[in-house]
Design an enzyme around this catalytic site. Structure first.
Site, PDB file in Angstrom:
ATOM      1  N   SER A  53       2.673  10.231  -8.175  1.00 46.09           N
ATOM      2  CA  SER A  53       1.941  10.998  -9.186  1.00 46.09           C
ATOM      3  C   SER A  53       1.015  12.084  -8.648  1.00 46.09           C
ATOM      4  O   SER A  53       0.586  12.951  -9.414  1.00 46.09           O
ATOM      5  CB  SER A  53       1.126  10.035 -10.061  1.00 46.09           C
ATOM      6  OG  SER A  53       0.149   9.366  -9.284  1.00 46.09           O
ATOM      7  N   PHE A  75       0.226   4.474 -10.037  1.00 45.74           N
ATOM      8  CA  PHE A  75      -0.788   3.618 -10.653  1.00 45.74           C
ATOM      9  C   PHE A  75      -1.919   4.501 -11.153  1.00 45.74           C
ATOM     10  O   PHE A  75      -2.795   4.889 -10.376  1.00 45.74           O
ATOM     11  CB  PHE A  75      -1.307   2.631  -9.606  1.00 45.74           C
ATOM     12  CG  PHE A  75      -1.847   1.345 -10.184  1.00 45.74           C
ATOM     13  CD1 PHE A  75      -1.719   1.036 -11.526  1.00 45.74           C
ATOM     14  CD2 PHE A  75      -2.479   0.428  -9.365  1.00 45.74           C
ATOM     15  CE1 PHE A  75      -2.200  -0.154 -12.047  1.00 45.74           C
ATOM     16  CE2 PHE A  75      -2.978  -0.773  -9.868  1.00 45.74           C
ATOM     17  CZ  PHE A  75      -2.830  -1.063 -11.214  1.00 45.74           C
ATOM     18  N   ALA A 130       2.415  -1.058  -7.535  1.00 44.36           N
ATOM     19  CA  ALA A 130       3.643  -1.084  -6.731  1.00 44.36           C
ATOM     20  C   ALA A 130       3.665  -2.245  -5.746  1.00 44.36           C
ATOM     21  O   ALA A 130       4.724  -2.620  -5.248  1.00 44.36           O
ATOM     22  CB  ALA A 130       3.788   0.238  -5.971  1.00 44.36           C
ATOM     23  N   LEU A 141       2.395   5.692  -0.824  1.00 43.61           N
ATOM     24  CA  LEU A 141       1.220   5.046  -1.429  1.00 43.61           C
ATOM     25  C   LEU A 141      -0.027   5.318  -0.603  1.00 43.61           C
ATOM     26  O   LEU A 141       0.022   5.314   0.628  1.00 43.61           O
ATOM     27  CB  LEU A 141       1.408   3.530  -1.494  1.00 43.61           C
ATOM     28  CG  LEU A 141       2.425   2.958  -2.471  1.00 43.61           C
ATOM     29  CD1 LEU A 141       2.349   1.440  -2.460  1.00 43.61           C
ATOM     30  CD2 LEU A 141       2.199   3.489  -3.871  1.00 43.61           C
ATOM     31  N   ALA A 142      -1.130   5.547  -1.275  1.00 40.06           N
ATOM     32  CA  ALA A 142      -2.437   5.567  -0.614  1.00 40.06           C
ATOM     33  C   ALA A 142      -3.365   4.781  -1.520  1.00 40.06           C
ATOM     34  O   ALA A 142      -3.605   5.168  -2.661  1.00 40.06           O
ATOM     35  CB  ALA A 142      -2.936   6.997  -0.449  1.00 40.06           C
ATOM     36  N   TYR A 159      -0.194  10.066   9.477  1.00 40.40           N
ATOM     37  CA  TYR A 159      -1.055  11.148   9.952  1.00 40.40           C
ATOM     38  C   TYR A 159      -1.521  10.828  11.361  1.00 40.40           C
ATOM     39  O   TYR A 159      -1.705   9.653  11.705  1.00 40.40           O
ATOM     40  CB  TYR A 159      -2.265  11.342   9.012  1.00 40.40           C
ATOM     41  CG  TYR A 159      -3.143  12.480   9.445  1.00 40.40           C
ATOM     42  CD1 TYR A 159      -2.667  13.794   9.419  1.00 40.40           C
ATOM     43  CD2 TYR A 159      -4.437  12.254   9.931  1.00 40.40           C
ATOM     44  CE1 TYR A 159      -3.461  14.841   9.846  1.00 40.40           C
ATOM     45  CE2 TYR A 159      -5.230  13.308  10.356  1.00 40.40           C
ATOM     46  CZ  TYR A 159      -4.729  14.596  10.318  1.00 40.40           C
ATOM     47  OH  TYR A 159      -5.500  15.644  10.761  1.00 40.40           O
ATOM     48  N   TYR A 200     -10.073   8.070  12.583  1.00 39.73           N
ATOM     49  CA  TYR A 200      -8.752   8.025  11.957  1.00 39.73           C
ATOM     50  C   TYR A 200      -7.730   7.288  12.827  1.00 39.73           C
ATOM     51  O   TYR A 200      -7.526   6.089  12.685  1.00 39.73           O
ATOM     52  CB  TYR A 200      -8.248   9.430  11.539  1.00 39.73           C
ATOM     53  CG  TYR A 200      -7.101   9.265  10.573  1.00 39.73           C
ATOM     54  CD1 TYR A 200      -7.319   9.280   9.193  1.00 39.73           C
ATOM     55  CD2 TYR A 200      -5.808   8.983  11.018  1.00 39.73           C
ATOM     56  CE1 TYR A 200      -6.290   9.033   8.302  1.00 39.73           C
ATOM     57  CE2 TYR A 200      -4.772   8.736  10.142  1.00 39.73           C
ATOM     58  CZ  TYR A 200      -5.019   8.765   8.778  1.00 39.73           C
ATOM     59  OH  TYR A 200      -3.994   8.500   7.903  1.00 39.73           O
ATOM     60  N   THR A 220      -6.504  15.679  -0.551  1.00 39.99           N
ATOM     61  CA  THR A 220      -5.943  14.852  -1.623  1.00 39.99           C
ATOM     62  C   THR A 220      -7.014  13.834  -1.986  1.00 39.99           C
ATOM     63  O   THR A 220      -8.053  13.756  -1.321  1.00 39.99           O
ATOM     64  CB  THR A 220      -4.675  14.085  -1.190  1.00 39.99           C
ATOM     65  OG1 THR A 220      -5.029  13.156  -0.170  1.00 39.99           O
ATOM     66  CG2 THR A 220      -3.576  15.008  -0.680  1.00 39.99           C
TER      67      THR A 220
END
Ligand code: NAD
Length: 396
Positions: free
Chosen positions: A49, A73, A111, A138-139, A224, A234, A274
């Site tokens: 989405s 979601f 999910a 997914l995140a 990433y 990260y 994002t």
């Protein structure tokens, strides 16, 4: 109603349906302008989405005329309260896909759950028979394990020691020092449980066991890496441990798909604004400097440009797949160019509240952030009365 942005830190509580639709329309136009891609025709996108998942769905549908099922979601609209951006994006995507004569259905739910997997498998079985591409994008900050019911929370922490560096509040431009305490207890394991590869493998196992993967099916998950500047928080932090796990899972899935000639890939994508990345400390400052440099060099890309290039120049270009030494697709190649990184590192040293508006692209960052929620989108009249109640066509 008139819908305005209501932000709380890196979250925006409202979203604008017309702005979200315009974003989708713009992405569709971009993909069409680049010409047809000889890609997959039946595509499942998990995390469809927003961000890279939405860009993948649009690239498949409008680049390759693919039938798509999207799992996401998001919050639907209710009278007087806007839905979330992903909800409006999905409604807009389906509207335009249907207008173009393309099959597109969507499933809004968790999910990670057995229930949503079951629903998706049934939909594929009934409508498409099989899929030939599965995008896993997914995140999420949390995951309830479908077998044990344990709820895991991911954290964004360094491993082994305190990490101190600069960060920016992208709403105000204030550059400050932050210190993040290292992971402790189950932090690493919990983050791996949420953002690692287990759920991707569960999806692929379920699809394969019910013969829903076409011969030669491909699956791609996104990862990433980034520069040494952000490494501690990260790639060498808790989220990096999850990405290591995700990347290792690609090999396990590839083994499992051998019998059908299938393959799993990880694509390492560029740092972009994002909903997921705005939540990570230090990254917004890095992105605002990176944007400045990449725009000056004419090599800046957003999600749609990234995925269109991933499809047309890597996944579906008919040539042998270009992979790095660890077997990953690198569509972060322009971000990681030596000249780009050298210049970003130089700017990083001097970056301060006083000079960031000049040396960084804070305006670009902020615009991209508001754009995520359908605000500050070119061509949208924000004074116009808009109906917050939007329906996703396939849900009715
Ligand atoms: P995003 O927040 O824009 O999108 C996440 C998607 O996942 C949304 O569609 C959301 O609805 C869906 N989702 C979240 N929890 C869900 C759940 N429980 N069930 C169903 N759907 C759910 O994130 P993004 O930045 O596009 O990230 C996608 C992937 O790309 C992640 O793996 C991320 O690490 C990776 N990535 C991001 C960047 C970046 O800079 N943003 C760079 C490289 C790789």
């Amino acid at each position: 109603m008139i819908i305005e942005p209501r932000t709380r830190g890196f979250i925006c509580l409202t979203a604008h349906p017309t702005g979200c639709e315009q974003n989708v329309v713009d992405q569709i136009a971009y993909v069409k302008s680049k010409g047809k891609i000889n890609g997959a025709k039946k595509v499942l996108v998990i995390g469809s989405s927003t961000g890279f998942g939405l860009a993948s769905r649009i690239s498949s549908a409008f680049g390759s005329d693919a039938s798509t099922i999207g799992v996401f979601f998001d919050k639907p609209s209710t009278p007087g309260r806007t839905g979330s951006a992903g909800y409006y994006n999905t409604a807009a995507f389906e509207k335009h896909a249907h207008k173009a004569g393309l099959y597109a259905k969507s499933i809004n739910g968790d999910a990670f759950s057995n229930e949503i997997k079951r629903k998706t498998l049934d939909m594929i079985k009934e409508d498409l028979g099989q899929v030939d591409l599965v995008i896993y994008s997914l995140a999420s900050p949390v995951r309830t394990h479908p077998d044990t019911g344990t709820r895991y929370k991911s954290v964004l922490k360094p491993i082994g020691g305190v990490f101190s560096n600069k960060t920016v509040d992208f709403h105000t431009g204030d550059v400050t020092e932050i210190s993040i305490n290292p992971a402790e207890g189950d932090d690493i394991a919990n983050t791996v449980a949420v953002m690692g590869g287990e759920d991707w493998k569960m999806w692929m196992d379920a699809l394969k066991s019910e013969n829903l993967l076409a011969e030669g099916a491909t699956t791609v998950a996104y990862s990433y890496i980034g520069p040494s500047l952000t490494e501690a928080v990260y790639r060498k932090g808790t989220i990096g441990a999850a990405k290591d796990d995700l990347e290792a899972t690609a090999f396990t899935i590839s083994d499992a798909l051998k019998s059908i000639g299938g393959k799993a890939y990880v694509s390492v994508n560029k740092a972009l604004v994002t909903q997921a990345s705005s939540a990570i400390p230090v990254i917004p400052l890095y992105i605002s400097l990176l944007y400045k440099i990449m725009k000056a060099k004419g090599i800046h890309e957003g999600c749609i440009e990234q995925i269109q290039r991933l499809y047309s120049e890597r996944l579906f270009n008919g040539k042998e797949m270009l992979l790095d030494d660890n077997g990953r697709i690198r569509i972060d190649d322009w971000e990681m160019r030596e000249d780009v990184q050298e210049e970003v590192a130089k700017l990083w040293e001097t970056a301060s509240t006083e000079n960031l508006f000049d040396i960084g692209d804070l305006e670009g960052y902020s615009n991209d952030f508001f754009n995520l929620f359908g605000f500050k989108v070119d061509g949208v009249d924000y004074n116009a009365d808009v109906n917050e109640m939007v329906e996703i066509p396939s849900e009715n």
